[in-house]
Design a protein around this motif. Sequence first.
Motif, PDB file in Angstrom:
ATOM      1  N   GLU A  31       0.824  -1.202   0.000  1.00 33.56           N
ATOM      2  CA  GLU A  31       0.000   0.000   0.000  1.00 33.56           C
ATOM      3  C   GLU A  31       0.862   1.257   0.000  1.00 33.56           C
ATOM      4  O   GLU A  31       0.554   2.237  -0.679  1.00 33.56           O
ATOM      5  N   ASP A  55      -0.041  -2.066 -13.901  1.00 30.26           N
ATOM      6  CA  ASP A  55      -0.737  -2.229 -12.630  1.00 30.26           C
ATOM      7  C   ASP A  55       0.288  -2.607 -11.558  1.00 30.26           C
ATOM      8  O   ASP A  55       1.114  -3.505 -11.782  1.00 30.26           O
ATOM      9  N   ARG A  57      -0.114  -4.231  -8.905  1.00 33.83           N
ATOM     10  CA  ARG A  57      -0.280  -5.613  -8.467  1.00 33.83           C
ATOM     11  C   ARG A  57       0.536  -6.569  -9.336  1.00 33.83           C
ATOM     12  O   ARG A  57       1.136  -7.527  -8.845  1.00 33.83           O
ATOM     13  N   CYS A 112       0.593 -10.105   1.523  1.00 29.49           N
ATOM     14  CA  CYS A 112      -0.468 -10.966   0.988  1.00 29.49           C
ATOM     15  C   CYS A 112      -1.624 -11.096   1.970  1.00 29.49           C
ATOM     16  O   CYS A 112      -2.789 -11.113   1.566  1.00 29.49           O
ATOM     17  N   GLU A 115      -3.541  -7.674   2.155  1.00 29.32           N
ATOM     18  CA  GLU A 115      -4.308  -7.356   0.953  1.00 29.32           C
ATOM     19  C   GLU A 115      -5.204  -8.507   0.499  1.00 29.32           C
ATOM     20  O   GLU A 115      -5.746  -8.471  -0.603  1.00 29.32           O
ATOM     21  N   ARG A 116      -5.394  -9.491   1.371  1.00 32.95           N
ATOM     22  CA  ARG A 116      -6.114 -10.708   0.981  1.00 32.95           C
ATOM     23  C   ARG A 116      -7.519 -10.436   0.452  1.00 32.95           C
ATOM     24  O   ARG A 116      -7.926 -11.000  -0.564  1.00 32.95           O
ATOM     25  N   ASP A 117      -8.267  -9.592   1.135  1.00 33.13           N
ATOM     26  CA  ASP A 117      -9.658  -9.363   0.744  1.00 33.13           C
ATOM     27  C   ASP A 117      -9.771  -8.500  -0.509  1.00 33.13           C
ATOM     28  O   ASP A 117     -10.639  -8.740  -1.353  1.00 33.13           O
ATOM     29  N   ARG A 118      -8.903  -7.492  -0.630  1.00 34.85           N
ATOM     30  CA  ARG A 118      -8.983  -6.598  -1.797  1.00 34.85           C
ATOM     31  C   ARG A 118      -8.342  -7.213  -3.025  1.00 34.85           C
ATOM     32  O   ARG A 118      -8.861  -7.100  -4.133  1.00 34.85           O
ATOM     33  N   PHE A 119      -7.162  -7.842  -2.826  1.00 34.60           N
ATOM     34  CA  PHE A 119      -6.416  -8.378  -3.966  1.00 34.60           C
ATOM     35  C   PHE A 119      -6.005  -9.828  -3.691  1.00 34.60           C
ATOM     36  O   PHE A 119      -4.824 -10.107  -3.465  1.00 34.60           O
TER      37      PHE A 119
END
Length: 205
Positions: A31, A55, A57, A112, A115-119
């Motif tokens: 982030e 991107d 990500r 990881c 950011e599990r829920d978003r990505f």
Amino acid sequence: MPQTAAILRTGRKFDQVLRGAREVFMADGFEGASVDDIARAAGVSKATLYSYFPDKRLLFMEVAQTECKLMAEKVISMIDDSKPAREVLTITATQLTAFLVSDFAQQVFRICVAERDRFPELGMAFYKSGPQNGKRHMVEYLEKAVQRGELAIEDVQIAAEQFSELCKVRVWTKAALGIQTVFRQSEIDEIALQAVDMFMARYGV
């Protein structure tokens, strides 16, 4: 990955981007890592950075996959199938334990999870290139060792995962929770030797 990134995945600037991204991700997390900072650390323009990775990500996943691939290649290069199973497993356990508690592995794991829920694709990419890839190589080795009569294993899939879990004992939880951030080589060696002893006690012939 978009076709643009796939076409441009070689060359000096591509390597610069990966090195710069690794540095920034390790320092600032996912982030907190800005494209400006990554471009600056890589010594390239933002336009060049975006030509490879439109991107952030995708860039993070490439960094994680590259590092895991290098780790796997290092371990494989050290393995001599003609050596006794205990010797091969000790080398593997030592390298795996050291990697699991390394700054890189721990930071990627934290990113990881955060950011599990978003990505969720970030975690999936790391899992495939790290744990899943490592398991595949371990299964291949264990099958050969079983065929040679060195090990007696009915389910090599489970055995491969058991081996990696043994390499986490004591040190991984401390690292993941930030209780301990620096591990002496003697600690890593001890965990590796204990892991191999336990594994061989169960599966050794």
